[in-house]
Design a protein around this motif. Structure first.
Motif, PDB file in Angstrom:
ATOM      1  N   ARG A  90      12.232 142.127  48.493  1.00 13.27           N
ATOM      2  CA  ARG A  90      12.907 140.692  48.418  1.00 13.27           C
ATOM      3  C   ARG A  90      12.765 140.107  49.648  1.00 13.27           C
ATOM      4  N   THR A  91      12.631 140.752  50.592  1.00 11.37           N
ATOM      5  CA  THR A  91      12.311 140.067  52.168  1.00 11.37           C
ATOM      6  C   THR A  91      10.762 139.679  51.985  1.00 11.37           C
ATOM      7  N   VAL A  92       9.722 140.619  51.512  1.00  5.53           N
ATOM      8  CA  VAL A  92       8.419 140.110  51.268  1.00  5.53           C
ATOM      9  C   VAL A  92       8.452 138.909  50.607  1.00  5.53           C
ATOM     10  N   GLU A  93       9.133 138.483  49.341  1.00  7.69           N
ATOM     11  CA  GLU A  93       9.108 137.391  48.579  1.00  7.69           C
ATOM     12  C   GLU A  93       9.624 136.332  49.509  1.00  7.69           C
ATOM     13  N   ILE A  94      10.666 136.507  50.454  1.00  7.24           N
ATOM     14  CA  ILE A  94      10.955 135.535  51.232  1.00  7.24           C
ATOM     15  C   ILE A  94      10.018 135.151  52.193  1.00  7.24           C
ATOM     16  N   TYR A  95       9.427 135.831  53.038  1.00  2.28           N
ATOM     17  CA  TYR A  95       8.182 135.658  53.775  1.00  2.28           C
ATOM     18  C   TYR A  95       7.135 134.988  53.092  1.00  2.28           C
ATOM     19  N   ARG A  96       6.768 135.446  51.901  1.00  2.00           N
ATOM     20  CA  ARG A  96       5.675 134.735  50.985  1.00  2.00           C
ATOM     21  C   ARG A  96       6.075 133.233  50.767  1.00  2.00           C
ATOM     22  N   ALA A  97       7.373 132.932  50.545  1.00  2.00           N
ATOM     23  CA  ALA A  97       7.448 131.573  50.094  1.00  2.00           C
ATOM     24  C   ALA A  97       7.572 130.858  51.464  1.00  2.00           C
ATOM     25  N   ASN A  98       7.963 131.606  52.430  1.00  6.45           N
ATOM     26  CA  ASN A  98       7.903 130.718  53.726  1.00  6.45           C
ATOM     27  C   ASN A  98       6.371 130.660  54.131  1.00  6.45           C
ATOM     28  N   LEU A  99       5.479 131.378  54.005  1.00  8.92           N
ATOM     29  CA  LEU A  99       4.132 131.207  54.232  1.00  8.92           C
ATOM     30  C   LEU A  99       3.266 130.297  53.516  1.00  8.92           C
ATOM     31  N   MET A 100       3.668 130.213  52.096  1.00  5.79           N
ATOM     32  CA  MET A 100       3.125 129.377  51.081  1.00  5.79           C
ATOM     33  C   MET A 100       3.406 127.822  51.631  1.00  5.79           C
ATOM     34  N   ASN A 101       4.774 127.484  52.168  1.00  6.62           N
ATOM     35  CA  ASN A 101       5.061 126.262  52.642  1.00  6.62           C
ATOM     36  C   ASN A 101       4.445 125.894  53.845  1.00  6.62           C
ATOM     37  N   LYS A 102       4.698 126.727  54.629  1.00  9.05           N
ATOM     38  CA  LYS A 102       3.759 126.694  56.154  1.00  9.05           C
ATOM     39  C   LYS A 102       2.383 126.483  55.885  1.00  9.05           C
ATOM     40  N   MET A 103       1.518 127.142  55.023  1.00 14.61           N
ATOM     41  CA  MET A 103       0.268 126.918  54.762  1.00 14.61           C
ATOM     42  C   MET A 103      -0.092 125.856  53.872  1.00 14.61           C
ATOM     43  N   GLN A 104       0.969 125.391  53.201  1.00 13.93           N
ATOM     44  CA  GLN A 104       0.707 124.196  52.107  1.00 13.93           C
ATOM     45  C   GLN A 104       0.036 124.633  51.054  1.00 13.93           C
ATOM     46  N   ALA A 105       0.036 125.949  50.654  1.00 19.15           N
ATOM     47  CA  ALA A 105      -0.716 126.480  49.313  1.00 19.15           C
ATOM     48  C   ALA A 105       0.002 126.387  48.220  1.00 19.15           C
ATOM     49  N   GLY A 106      -0.623 125.672  47.099  1.00 19.05           N
ATOM     50  CA  GLY A 106      -0.044 126.061  45.831  1.00 19.05           C
ATOM     51  C   GLY A 106      -0.090 127.212  45.004  1.00 19.05           C
ATOM     52  N   SER A 107      -0.917 128.053  45.346  1.00 13.57           N
ATOM     53  CA  SER A 107      -1.040 129.209  44.657  1.00 13.57           C
ATOM     54  C   SER A 107      -1.636 130.282  45.438  1.00 13.57           C
ATOM     55  N   LEU A 108      -1.512 131.517  45.083  1.00 16.58           N
ATOM     56  CA  LEU A 108      -2.167 132.663  45.920  1.00 16.58           C
ATOM     57  C   LEU A 108      -3.485 132.610  45.944  1.00 16.58           C
ATOM     58  N   LYS A 133      -2.396 125.899  60.853  1.00 17.29           N
ATOM     59  CA  LYS A 133      -1.124 126.423  60.064  1.00 17.29           C
ATOM     60  C   LYS A 133      -0.942 127.949  60.342  1.00 17.29           C
ATOM     61  N   LEU A 134      -2.088 128.466  60.457  1.00 22.03           N
ATOM     62  CA  LEU A 134      -1.918 130.080  60.861  1.00 22.03           C
ATOM     63  C   LEU A 134      -1.236 130.324  61.977  1.00 22.03           C
ATOM     64  N   ALA A 135      -1.410 129.590  63.080  1.00 18.34           N
ATOM     65  CA  ALA A 135      -0.813 129.764  64.437  1.00 18.34           C
ATOM     66  C   ALA A 135       0.728 129.597  64.291  1.00 18.34           C
ATOM     67  N   ALA A 136       0.988 128.611  63.345  1.00 18.84           N
ATOM     68  CA  ALA A 136       2.845 128.304  63.077  1.00 18.84           C
ATOM     69  C   ALA A 136       3.517 129.670  62.329  1.00 18.84           C
ATOM     70  N   LEU A 137       2.622 130.588  61.782  1.00 22.81           N
ATOM     71  CA  LEU A 137       3.354 131.595  60.957  1.00 22.81           C
ATOM     72  C   LEU A 137       3.907 132.581  62.061  1.00 22.81           C
ATOM     73  N   SER A 138       4.892 133.278  61.838  1.00 25.68           N
ATOM     74  CA  SER A 138       5.537 134.334  62.469  1.00 25.68           C
ATOM     75  C   SER A 138       4.690 135.540  62.207  1.00 25.68           C
ATOM     76  N   ASN A 139       4.793 136.356  62.973  1.00 22.42           N
ATOM     77  CA  ASN A 139       3.998 137.848  62.962  1.00 22.42           C
ATOM     78  C   ASN A 139       4.285 138.555  61.790  1.00 22.42           C
ATOM     79  N   ARG A 140       5.295 138.515  61.229  1.00 20.61           N
ATOM     80  CA  ARG A 140       5.825 139.045  59.831  1.00 20.61           C
ATOM     81  C   ARG A 140       4.985 138.289  58.866  1.00 20.61           C
ATOM     82  N   GLU A 141       5.254 137.185  58.835  1.00 19.81           N
ATOM     83  CA  GLU A 141       4.372 136.071  57.874  1.00 19.81           C
ATOM     84  C   GLU A 141       2.876 136.726  57.837  1.00 19.81           C
ATOM     85  N   ARG A 142       2.327 136.599  58.873  1.00 22.47           N
ATOM     86  CA  ARG A 142       0.963 136.928  59.086  1.00 22.47           C
ATOM     87  C   ARG A 142       0.643 138.370  58.446  1.00 22.47           C
ATOM     88  N   ASP A 143       1.649 139.490  58.688  1.00 23.29           N
ATOM     89  CA  ASP A 143       1.625 140.641  58.087  1.00 23.29           C
ATOM     90  C   ASP A 143       1.673 140.364  56.439  1.00 23.29           C
TER      91      ASP A 143
END
Length: 130
Positions: free
Chosen positions: A96-114, A63-73
């Motif tokens: 706002r951009t951080v919020e978008i990346y955060r939402a994307n990485l939450m979906n990609k990681m299939q995480a329900g919470s921080l 799942k981590l490998a599927a993240l973009s560099n910015r999502e990993r940041d």
């Protein structure tokens, strides 16, 4: 493969050395058959737990490998305990951009919470390396 060390002439330094190099138990002869069976059962359970743990780790790593560099940041900032605004400042992007990346990485990681994200980061060793 789990190892159970069995010896006829054991002492504390020998037992410590066996455990340091990976033995899961150290039995000195003579021992009761039930003690050996209990030790073997524990070894089998531990091996099963290790297999499950490794499978979970592999899944998280993929799942981590599927993240973009910015999502990993952004993930790095989140597991470091930074707020979205601080992450945005550090990365030179808007909150706002951080919020978008955060939402994307939450979906990609299939995480329900921080806390799910932090748990995943702990499993793969992202946390505690600072």
């Amino acid at each position: 493969m789990p190892v159970i060390a069995i010896t006829g002439q054991g002492d504390v330094p020998l037992a410590v050395e066996a455990m340091k190099i990976g033995a899961i138990d150290f039995l000195e002869k003579p021992f009761d058959d039930e003690v050996l069976l209990t030790s073997v059962k524990a070894a089998i359970e531990r091996q099963g737990d290790d297999i499950k743990r490794n499978a979970g780790r592999t899944e998280i790593e993929s799942k981590l490998a599927a993240l973009s560099n910015r999502e990993r940041d952004v993930l790095g900032g989140l597991v470091a305990g930074r707020a979205n605004k601080q992450i945005a400042f550090d990365l030179g992007i808007s909150p706002r951009t951080v919020e978008i990346y955060r939402a994307n990485l939450m979906n990609k990681m299939q995480a329900g919470s921080l806390s799910d994200l932090v748990r995943m980061a702990l499993i793969v060793g992202m946390v505690g390396s600072d």
